[in-house]
Design a protein around this motif. Structure first.
Motif, PDB file in Angstrom:
ATOM      1  N   GLY A 172       0.837  -1.203   0.000  1.00 60.73           N
ATOM      2  CA  GLY A 172       0.000   0.000   0.000  1.00 60.73           C
ATOM      3  C   GLY A 172       0.864   1.242   0.000  1.00 60.73           C
ATOM      4  N   THR A 173       0.651   2.111   0.975  1.00 60.24           N
ATOM      5  CA  THR A 173       1.472   3.325   1.075  1.00 60.24           C
ATOM      6  C   THR A 173       2.527   3.192   2.168  1.00 60.24           C
ATOM      7  N   SER A 174       2.689   1.987   2.698  1.00 59.99           N
ATOM      8  CA  SER A 174       3.703   1.754   3.727  1.00 59.99           C
ATOM      9  C   SER A 174       4.955   1.148   3.117  1.00 59.99           C
ATOM     10  N   CYS A 175       6.094   1.636   3.580  1.00 59.74           N
ATOM     11  CA  CYS A 175       7.377   1.072   3.176  1.00 59.74           C
ATOM     12  C   CYS A 175       7.932   0.270   4.344  1.00 59.74           C
ATOM     13  N   TYR A 176       8.668  -0.779   4.019  1.00 62.56           N
ATOM     14  CA  TYR A 176       9.163  -1.696   5.037  1.00 62.56           C
ATOM     15  C   TYR A 176      10.664  -1.891   4.911  1.00 62.56           C
ATOM     16  N   LEU A 177      11.314  -2.002   6.053  1.00 63.44           N
ATOM     17  CA  LEU A 177      12.679  -2.521   6.126  1.00 63.44           C
ATOM     18  C   LEU A 177      12.523  -3.876   6.816  1.00 63.44           C
ATOM     19  N   PHE A 178      12.849  -4.939   6.112  1.00 64.46           N
ATOM     20  CA  PHE A 178      12.711  -6.285   6.646  1.00 64.46           C
ATOM     21  C   PHE A 178      14.062  -6.788   7.144  1.00 64.46           C
ATOM     22  N   PHE A 179      14.035  -7.496   8.275  1.00 68.57           N
ATOM     23  CA  PHE A 179      15.230  -8.055   8.893  1.00 68.57           C
ATOM     24  C   PHE A 179      15.009  -9.538   9.160  1.00 68.57           C
ATOM     25  N   LEU A 239       7.112   2.121   7.707  1.00 60.43           N
ATOM     26  CA  LEU A 239       7.184   3.574   7.530  1.00 60.43           C
ATOM     27  C   LEU A 239       6.068   4.047   6.614  1.00 60.43           C
ATOM     28  N   ASN A 240       5.489   5.172   6.934  1.00 58.54           N
ATOM     29  CA  ASN A 240       4.479   5.785   6.084  1.00 58.54           C
ATOM     30  C   ASN A 240       5.204   6.576   4.999  1.00 58.54           C
ATOM     31  N   SER A 241       5.001   6.200   3.742  1.00 54.70           N
ATOM     32  CA  SER A 241       5.723   6.853   2.645  1.00 54.70           C
ATOM     33  C   SER A 241       5.279   8.288   2.415  1.00 54.70           C
ATOM     34  N   GLU A 242       4.192   8.698   3.056  1.00 58.00           N
ATOM     35  CA  GLU A 242       3.714  10.065   2.895  1.00 58.00           C
ATOM     36  C   GLU A 242       4.282  11.003   3.955  1.00 58.00           C
ATOM     37  N   LYS A 243       5.102  10.475   4.870  1.00 61.19           N
ATOM     38  CA  LYS A 243       5.710  11.282   5.923  1.00 61.19           C
ATOM     39  C   LYS A 243       7.224  11.259   5.768  1.00 61.19           C
TER      40      LYS A 243
END
Length: 131
Positions: free
Chosen positions: A64-71, A99-103
């Motif tokens: 969606g509009t969320s970005c992720y850093l996966f570990f 993370l919210n990609s809009e912020k």
């Protein structure tokens, strides 16, 4: 950036693409600032993945509009991040920072988390990974 990685970034929706590119740049910046040597960029599970010789891989992606850093979910990374930065960051289970990609990116805690991931095998025996 290889052609395969570039193609992945070019296929991301515009709303998340710029955030994911900033995350990639942040990974390279931390590696350089910490003198961690070369960063290996590859594709894992269809997403860009980054690692150093003494580190645990970091994979970046979106939903969606969320970005992720996966570990790596069996590492102590996200558990430690949650203890240190729960007031600044949002987490998903024991494997991701969300993370919210809009912020704007919360750069300070992200850089600290990236550093711990890229040095994980050197610090995993330390309380709070030496943070």
């Amino acid at each position: 950036m290889t052609t395969d990685i570039e193609n992945i970034f070019n296929n991301y929706p515009q709303i998340t693409k710029s955030t994911l590119i900033k995350l990639r740049e942040l990974i390279y910046t931390v590696a350089q600032e910490q003198n961690l040597g070369a960063v290996e960029e590859s594709i894992k599970w269809g997403e860009p993945s980054y690692s150093t010789i003494n580190g645990s891989p970091i994979r970046i992606g979106f939903k969606g509009t969320s970005c992720y850093l996966f570990f790596h979910c069996q590492s102590k990374l996200v558990i430690t991040f949650r203890e240190l930065y729960s007031h600044n960051l949002t987490f998903e289970g024991n494997r991701a920072i969300v993370l919210n990609s809009e912020k704007p990116l919360p750069e300070y805690p992200l850089k600290a988390c990236i550093k711990l991931a890229l040095t994980y095998h050197s610090v995993k025996h330390l309380p709070l990974l030496g943070a």
